[in-house]
Motif scaffolding. Structure first.
Motif, PDB file in Angstrom:
ATOM      1  N   GLU A  28     -12.666  12.516  -7.718  1.00 17.77           N
ATOM      2  CA  GLU A  28     -12.975  11.915  -8.950  1.00 17.77           C
ATOM      3  C   GLU A  28     -11.754  12.955  -9.416  1.00 17.77           C
ATOM      4  O   GLU A  28     -11.341  12.576 -10.285  1.00 17.77           O
ATOM      5  N   ASP A  29     -10.084  12.514  -8.642  1.00 15.78           N
ATOM      6  CA  ASP A  29      -9.082  13.296  -9.584  1.00 15.78           C
ATOM      7  C   ASP A  29      -7.831  11.822  -8.953  1.00 15.78           C
ATOM      8  O   ASP A  29      -6.725  12.372  -9.449  1.00 15.78           O
ATOM      9  N   ARG A  30      -8.242  11.163  -8.147  1.00 15.74           N
ATOM     10  CA  ARG A  30      -7.238  10.137  -7.870  1.00 15.74           C
ATOM     11  C   ARG A  30      -6.309   8.992  -9.089  1.00 15.74           C
ATOM     12  O   ARG A  30      -5.759   9.277  -9.339  1.00 15.74           O
ATOM     13  N   GLY A  31      -7.497   9.079  -9.617  1.00 12.19           N
ATOM     14  CA  GLY A  31      -7.611   8.567 -10.888  1.00 12.19           C
ATOM     15  C   GLY A  31      -5.959   8.730 -11.844  1.00 12.19           C
ATOM     16  O   GLY A  31      -4.836   7.951 -12.322  1.00 12.19           O
ATOM     17  N   GLN A  32      -4.941   9.790 -11.769  1.00 11.30           N
ATOM     18  CA  GLN A  32      -3.840  10.626 -12.550  1.00 11.30           C
ATOM     19  C   GLN A  32      -2.821   9.470 -11.699  1.00 11.30           C
ATOM     20  O   GLN A  32      -1.730  10.016 -12.485  1.00 11.30           O
ATOM     21  N   TYR A  33      -3.408   9.416 -10.888  1.00  9.94           N
ATOM     22  CA  TYR A  33      -1.931   9.480  -9.642  1.00  9.94           C
ATOM     23  C   TYR A  33      -2.110   8.082  -8.826  1.00  9.94           C
ATOM     24  O   TYR A  33      -1.382   8.034  -8.375  1.00  9.94           O
ATOM     25  N   ARG A  34      -3.168   7.419  -9.472  1.00  8.04           N
ATOM     26  CA  ARG A  34      -3.372   5.719  -8.498  1.00  8.04           C
ATOM     27  C   ARG A  34      -2.034   5.812  -9.423  1.00  8.04           C
ATOM     28  O   ARG A  34      -1.558   4.722  -7.521  1.00  8.04           O
ATOM     29  N   GLU A  36       0.755   5.778  -9.983  1.00  6.42           N
ATOM     30  CA  GLU A  36       2.044   5.633  -8.577  1.00  6.42           C
ATOM     31  C   GLU A  36       2.029   6.277  -7.115  1.00  6.42           C
ATOM     32  O   GLU A  36       2.761   5.522  -6.659  1.00  6.42           O
ATOM     33  N   HIS A  37       0.997   6.567  -6.714  1.00  5.86           N
ATOM     34  CA  HIS A  37       0.286   5.915  -5.155  1.00  5.86           C
ATOM     35  C   HIS A  37       0.285   4.649  -4.934  1.00  5.86           C
ATOM     36  O   HIS A  37       0.821   4.226  -4.097  1.00  5.86           O
ATOM     37  N   TYR A  84      -0.620  11.643  -4.101  1.00  2.00           N
ATOM     38  CA  TYR A  84      -2.183  12.450  -3.021  1.00  2.00           C
ATOM     39  C   TYR A  84      -1.526  13.501  -1.975  1.00  2.00           C
ATOM     40  O   TYR A  84      -1.986  14.204  -2.121  1.00  2.00           O
ATOM     41  N   ASN A  87       0.081  16.642  -4.354  1.00  3.93           N
ATOM     42  CA  ASN A  87      -0.688  16.929  -5.642  1.00  3.93           C
ATOM     43  C   ASN A  87      -2.590  17.272  -5.147  1.00  3.93           C
ATOM     44  O   ASN A  87      -3.335  17.293  -5.807  1.00  3.93           O
TER      45      ASN A  87
END
Length: 107
Positions: A28-34, A36-37, A84, A87
């Motif tokens: 659910e939350d990975r989208g905002q960091y994807r 950059e990751h 990932y 955060n």
């Protein structure tokens, strides 16, 4: 079928497995960091250090990244700078040297 054995098949650098234990909210939350990751992962891939990487499926509770590099410090540096990890999407991570005995590196 002819089989040839040779003791000259060696890998110049060892392999390492970076294993992530993922948080329950990872998907659910990975989208905002994807972005950059993936940018970090692409940088390591372009340097020839990261061979493969991805999350396990059903359940998506772990991820595994395969590195081929001079030492575990390079793998640890990746994890420590991964958004990932930083955060909270990764609960814990481990690095293990992997003794590979068969695969495309030995063809």
């Amino acid at each position: 079928m002819e089989i040839r054995c040779s003791s000259t098949n060696t890998v110049s650098m060892p392999y390492y497995l970076l294993t992530y234990e993922l948080a329950p909210n990872y998907l659910e939350d990975r989208g905002q960091y994807r972005a950059e990751h993936l940018g970090l992962a692409k940088d390591y891939r372009d340097q020839g250090l990261l061979v493969l990487g991805g999350a396990l499926a059903n359940p998506a509770d772990k991820a595994v990244l395969v590195f081929q590099c001079e030492g575990r410090e390079q793998v640890e540096a990746f994890a420590k700078s991964d958004p990932y990890v930083n955060n909270g999407l990764v609960i814990s991570w481990t690095v293990q040297e992997w003794t590979v005995v068969i695969g495309s590196a030995f063809s």
